[in-house]
Motif scaffolding. Structure first.
Motif, short mmCIF file in Angstrom:
data_model
loop_
_atom_site.label_atom_id
_atom_site.label_comp_id
_atom_site.label_asym_id
_atom_site.label_seq_id
_atom_site.Cartn_x
_atom_site.Cartn_y
_atom_site.Cartn_z
N HIS A 1 0.82 -1.20 0.00
CA HIS A 1 0.00 0.00 0.00
C HIS A 1 0.85 1.25 0.00
O HIS A 1 0.37 2.33 -0.30
N ARG B 1 -13.22 -5.43 6.95
CA ARG B 1 -12.51 -5.87 5.74
C ARG B 1 -11.38 -6.81 6.11
O ARG B 1 -10.98 -6.87 7.27
N GLY B 2 -10.87 -7.50 5.10
CA GLY B 2 -9.72 -8.37 5.32
C GLY B 2 -10.03 -9.62 6.13
O GLY B 2 -9.14 -10.24 6.69
N GLY C 1 -5.21 2.41 3.16
CA GLY C 1 -4.83 1.03 2.81
C GLY C 1 -3.80 0.44 3.74
O GLY C 1 -3.24 -0.62 3.46
N ASP D 1 -3.88 -3.22 5.00
CA ASP D 1 -3.57 -4.33 4.10
C ASP D 1 -2.07 -4.58 4.20
O ASP D 1 -1.26 -3.77 3.75
N LYS E 1 -0.18 -6.83 2.85
CA LYS E 1 0.47 -7.58 1.78
C LYS E 1 1.75 -6.87 1.38
O LYS E 1 1.74 -5.67 1.10
#
Lengths: 918, 290
Positions: A204, A253-254, A610, A613, A615
């Motif tokens: 992100h 979320r997630g 973001g 997140d 990742k």
């Protein structure tokens, strides 16, 4: 690269082994020898192996020298980047350390946050600095946290202190700014330039435009595993008309699995919900708060990143706005007058149809009304307004309220609204008859295509002509385009004028479904007012905008207390104040000073960043290093991996090889090797092979229980056979069964017994028959020593079953059996049960030799070597003859009728006569 | 004498008594049954009468019994000539430390055989062959001749290479037919050449062959890198004995096996002896007395 390149000048010394090799050959010891023929023969055989060996020996010696010399030069394998052309490993280091302080760095890794681990890696990187190295430190999140004066070089201790004092924040990440800033800062740095990013490298952070990066800088960063993370993204509220309380809608979320959510209102738990992947919204109804203020938090079941599992909320629900409807007489409230329809909108039994509450008041009682309490005032069915009332209403409009004027239906008189009329957006004229049906709404005023149909169904019987003043907005027009409703600004408020009244005398508008939304939209336009439901708060980092409504007395200042309890006074101006200290999520209390009135503002993490997140970026612009082995990897990446150890290991290897090759070659000692091989072979079951490598193996048939009366005797026979004859023997007997595939591998099989073995089936008999027909010989020994024995009966019966007509016959003394090695005059054994030995003939040879005299028993000895059994009646002579008979039987099996054939006799006789036979 | 001293002569004397025993009769005894048919009193065999035979040799009794004409063949006693031919090439001059030269050992053996032959009333001669002019003494009877043989050998110094090509013709020109030849050499060289050279002597002669080697040539127990210098052809070769030992021994075994097989096929008695074995024991073993 080489730390000590001057050591490479010694490389030519690697020729030393060659010189030694050459010189040693020159100084060889000279030894006279008879003839070199055999030496040359041996050399030619060994030359191929020795040539390679000599070459390998020389090569290994050169390799030892080379490896040692190269290791002295201290080679270093360095990753590309960071070094200028011609730089040396020893040059100084310019290190810029970036610490990511975004909230994703709070993610836990085995009990510690990534931020903490990153700081530790930073300390390890600082520990590798050498005198002469320089370091700069800065942190970043969605912006660079650099001092106003810019970056500066600092010592190791100062950098370590700055690193230690860094704290994680609650912002997102943007790598573009630090990358660009680092590029600029390091471009002018001396020495080897390294940029270290102590970050989680989440994807992100790279959402912005890629930053062009300069070369010549070694960029390093940390590497973390990908990790799922669930978080609460939004908590929005909705108010239902007529329903108490508010509906709280939560978005998670997630999610990788369903999770529970707990809701707190104020300090008390008020409910639970469950969110699941795929349906991330959930609703909870919060109980009504009389104050209209709803503040609290929502908590998702925590995971490794806890900070985004909590969301704060603060909503202010204002009471329903009120409008005041002023009428002239009470008939206004009765059908078909407009008041009747208006009352139904605002006070229907099923609940108000519009978001306003409406009070109805005779204008004579206007003094009683507290106009500030109302959002708007409706002047219904009006023609002439008293001046003071007009003035009052004008002040009301100018102060921010809305006034909506509906004319009377009386013809002949034009409405006179006095001061209010001056503020109105239009002037009303005479009453006229309406033309065809249909009205048109201004774009965006009411609704879309469906509304247009309804509007086309509206008709008015009459309306007043309206002259729209400049600046006023026409909201409704007749089918022919005449304005029917307009609104104009009047100070802080607005005054709307309709060309028609509300009652059914004017038309069918009050009977249409959109009557309510038309009323509501018009009221909103003229007197928007604050929304009923206000979300108080904002994202972390954004200043809180605090405002006070006009109806409320605004304070001079406000005291803002953050979630950690720190308070700050801020000054209000024009009923507004801003608070910049929203550094962390939580509820911020705002108290009026003076006043005491307080509200809570909810500050939350911004999901739009973001940051939740986790990742990682698959291809970050730096070389990733693992936190577990960070210091070693960092040192190697920056300074290169020293290869001296590798070279020394190679030297040791080459030296070992040289030592191995220098050892004199010796053949494997044959006997131990053979013994080992034999042991290996006998350790594993394998088919019986009676003949091993050309050696005779005495094969014994395991059949029945008494098959092995003298276990040591076969070994004694084989030893004697080896000593007395030229037959090569295997020292160990082989035991097989009829099922063994090696049954056919031996020319002779010994079967001994005294009890009857199990009868042989057809298959077994066939196999035995095949063995005998193929040239094998069966030596059967009845060891019972009895005239009548079950073994003897079994033997005779079995042999008779082999082939029709087969029967045992006595073997004559002239037969080769008695002279195959020793010349024997009679059979013998431990006992003399029968004076002959028997045989089963196959052509000219005996395929079966059967003795009932226990030849094997004559061999049996005790551990001291003394015979175990007496041989009767002949004693030791009989024993000797029995042993010789055993040798003869074996030789007969190996040589057949050779001794009887005597083919070489004439040749031997001639040679003896010539005297040439030595 | 240089090679046969009093002790050696005493041993030989005892040995000569042994070889007169019946089991070895016919080997060296002058009173041997000759293969030639002669006029002695000993009956050899019957032969069918052929025209030209002496009618006095007809066996009348056989004629009376069988009505067939047969002649009685008698054996002729003859003196045998014994030759000891020695390889006089340079390699025979080799001796490892503490050992006597192969040449001296060969001379002693050759003279011993000559003594035995002379003791059995046969004639014995000596020949030495090499690239140097060959030395040769024709066979003579009588033990008093032995010293001349000894002198001849004592004067000879081995050297040069062995002429395997010219040896057969040279030897054949000096060695009479119907004699017995003992060839003593180290047989180090092309085995086929050596074998052909020795086998060529076989024509109407009995031939024995003895290979003499030094223990160093058997074991090759040298240490350290060496430069071996050949006494045969003066060539040199640098070797690492430790790495070559096994192959060398294999080659030697292969060479000996070749000679054993080849000479055995040609009915040539062959023996291999090393200079670390007493010469008299070697002699006894060769003669089958030990």
């Amino acid at each position: 690269m080489w730390e000590r390149p001057w050591a490479l000048w010694a490389l030519p010394l690697a020729i030393v082994p060659v010189l030694i090799h050459w010189l040693s050959r020159r100084s060889l010891r000279r030894v006279p020898f008879g003839d070199l023929y055999l030496v040359r023969q041996a050399l030619s055989r060994a030359r191929r192996a020795s040539r390679w060996r000599d070459a390998a020996l020389l090569a290994s010696r050169i390799a030892v020298f080379l490896a040692l010399l190269l290791s002295c030069a201290a080679p270093v394998a360095r990753a590309p980047g960071g070094a200028r052309r011609g730089s040396k490993p020893s040059e100084s280091l310019s290190l810029l350390v970036w610490l990511d302080s975004s909230y994703s760095m709070r993610c836990q890794e085995s009990g510690e946050s990534r931020f903490k681990l990153a700081k530790r890696a930073g300390r390890e990187a600082l520990a590798t600095l050498r005198p002469g190295d320089r370091v700069a430190f800065a942190s970043f999140s969605d912006r660079v946290d650099a001092p106003a004066s810019g970056f500066r070089w600092m010592g190791r201790e100062e950098a370590a202190a700055a690193l230690a004092s860094a704290r994680p924040g609650f912002s997102g990440t943007d790598f573009a700014a630090p990358l660009a800033a680092g590029d600029v800062f390091l471009s002018s740095a001396p020495g080897r330039r390294v940029e270290l990013f102590l970050t989680d490298g989440a994807a992100h952070g790279f959402r912005g435009k890629p930053v062009p990066l300069g070369s010549g800088i070694l960029r390093l960063g940390l590497q973390w595993p990908e990790k799922p993370n669930a978080y609460l993204a939004r908590a929005v509220a909705q108010v239902s008309p007529g329903a108490p309380g508010i509906r709280l809608r939560l978005e998670a979320r997630g999610l990788d699995r369903p999770r529970n959510v707990k809701i707190w209102l104020g300090g008390r738990p008020v409910g639970r919900a469950r969110v699941a992947p795929g349906s991330s919204w959930t609703e909870v109804t919060l109980p009504e708060e009389p104050s209209g203020l709803y503040s609290g938090r929502v908590v998702l079941a925590p995971d490794d990143l806890v900070v985004d599992d909590e969301r704060w909320f603060s909503f202010k629900v204002s009471p329903r706005p009120r409008v005041l409807c002023l009428y002239r007489d009470a008939s206004f409230l009765r059908a078909p007058a407009g008041g009747y329809f208006l009352k139904r909108l605002c006070g229907a039994a099923e609940g108000p149809l519009i978001g306003y509450d409406c009070d109805f008041l005779d204008i004579a009682s206007i003094e009683k009304a507290s106009l500030p309490d109302y959002r708007a005032v409706l002047l219904a069915d009006w023609s002439v307004l008293p001046a003071q009332d007009s003035e009052r209403l004008a002040r009301f409009a100018l102060a921010g309220g809305g006034v909506w004027i509906f004319p009377s239906h009386e013809s002949g008189s034009e409405p006179d609204l006095g001061r209010l009329g001056e503020l109105a957006g239009a002037q009303l004229g005479p009453l006229v008859a309406a033309e065809a049906r249909g009205v048109a709404a201004a774009p965006g005023f009411l609704f879309g295509e469906s509304g247009s149909f309804e509007l086309s169904r509206v008709f008015f019987s009459a309306y007043r002509l309206m002259t729209v003043k400049p600046g006023a907005r026409v909201l409704l027009r007749s089918a022919s385009g005449y304005p029917l409703e307009c609104v104009g600004k009047a100070g802080a408020g607005a005054v709307a004028v309709s060309a028609f009244g509300l009652g059914s005398r004017w038309g069918n508008l009050a009977l249409k479904p959109f009557f309510a939304p038309w009323i509501e939209r018009s009221l909103k336009l003229m007197a928007p007012g604050p929304p009923r439901l206000q979300a108080l708060g904002g994202p972390v980092g954004r200043p809180l905008e605090i405002s006070w409504e006009r109806r409320v007395a605004a304070p001079l200042a406000a005291l803002v207390t953050d979630p950690q309890g720190r308070a700050l006074k801020i000054w209000a101006r024009d009923r507004r104040a801003n608070f910049d200290g929203t550094h962390r999520p939580g509820l911020y209390r705002v108290e009026d000073v003076p006043g005491g009135h307080d509200r809570l503002y909810a500050v939350n993490l911004d999901p739009a960043s973001g940051e939740s997140d986790l990742k990682p970026e698959p291809s970050p612009p730096w070389k990733t290093l693992s936190p577990e082995s960070f210091q070693r990897d960092f040192d190697q990446a920056v300074r290169g991996r020293p290869l001296s150890g590798v070279l020394l290991a190679l030297a040791a290897l080459a030296l070992g090889l040289e030592m191995l090759l220098s050892l004199p070659r010796r053949a494997l000692p044959a006997k131990p090797f053979l013994a080992l091989l034999l042991a290996a072979l006998t350790a594993f079951p394998h088919p019986a092979v009676a003949q091993e490598d050309g050696r005779f193996t005495l094969t014994q048939w395991r059949l029945g229980d008494s098959w092995d009366p003298y276990p040591e005797v076969p070994g004694l026979i084989l030893r004697d056979l080896d000593l007395t004859t030229s037959v090569l023997t295997s020292p160990v007997r082989r035991v097989i069964t009829l099922e063994d595939s090696g049954f056919f591998f031996s020319p002779l099989i010994l079967l001994a017994g005294k009890d009857a073995p199990p009868s042989l089936g057809k298959k077994d008999l066939a196999k035995l028959r095949d063995f005998l027909d193929a040239g094998g010989m069966l030596w059967i020994e009845d060891v019972s020593g009895l005239p009548e024995s079950p073994f003897d009966r079994w033997v005779r019966m079995t042999l008779a079953s082999l082939r029709p007509g087969d029967s045992l016959a006595p073997i004559p003394l002239s037969n080769a059996v008695f002279k195959s090695f020793y010349l024997l005059r009679r059979p013998a054994g431990r006992a003399l049960v029968e004076p002959e030995i028997w045989g089963l003939a196959r052509g000219r040879r005996w395929s079966v030799v059967y003795s009932r005299n226990d030849i094997l028993g004559a061999w049996a000895v005790d551990p001291l070597g003394k015979p175990l059994y007496l041989c009767a009646p002949g004693g030791e002579q009989q024993r000797l003859e029995a042993r010789r008979l055993a040798i003869n039987i074996i030789l007969y099996a190996l040589t057949g009728n050779y001794k009887s054939d005597a083919v070489h006799q004439p040749y031997l006789m001639r040679k003896m006569r010539e005297g040439t036979l030595p | 004498m240089r090679y046969l001293d009093a002790l050696a002569l005493a041993k030989l004397r005892r040995l000569s008594l042994h070889i007169k025993r019946p089991k070895v009769e016919g080997l060296l005894s002058g009173a041997r049954a000759s293969a030639l048919k002669g006029s002695s009193q000993e009956f050899a065999e019957y032969r069918a009468y052929a025209p030209g035979d002496d009618p006095r040799r007809l066996d009348w009794k056989v004629l009376a019994r069988t009505d067939r004409y047969y002649v009685r063949e008698r054996q002729a006693e003859s003196m045998m000539a014994f030759y000891a031919l020695l390889d006089g090439s340079g390699s025979m001059g080799y001796a490892s430390e503490g050992r006597e030269r192969k040449w001296d050992y060969a001379c002693r053996l050759g003279l011993a055989f000559a003594y035995l032959a002379m003791a059995a009333k046969d004639a014995a001669g000596i020949g030495v062959f090499g690239t140097r002019p060959a030395a040769f003494h024709p066979p003579r009877q009588g033990l008093e001749h032995l010293s001349r043989l000894d002198e001849l050998l004592a004067r000879f110094e081995p050297g040069g290479t062995f002429p395997t090509g010219s040896f057969p013709s040279e030897a054949a020109s000096r060695v009479a037919e119907r004699s017995h030849v003992l060839f003593i050499s180290d047989f180090l060289g092309n085995p086929e050449d050596f074998f052909r050279a020795v086998r060529a002597l076989k024509m109407r002669r009995g031939v024995w062959a003895i290979q003499i080697l030094d223990p160093a040539e058997r074991d090759f127990d040298f240490r350290g890198p060496l430069l071996l210098e050949s006494l045969e052809d003066r060539s040199a070769l640098s070797v690492e004995p430790a790495g070559l030992r096994e192959e060398y021994r294999s080659e030697l075994a292969r060479l000996v096996r070749y000679y054993q097989a080849a000479f055995s096929d040609s009915q040539i008695r062959f023996g291999v002896y090393f200079t670390d074995e007493p010469w008299d024991r070697a002699l006894s073993r060769f003669l089958g007395l030990a």
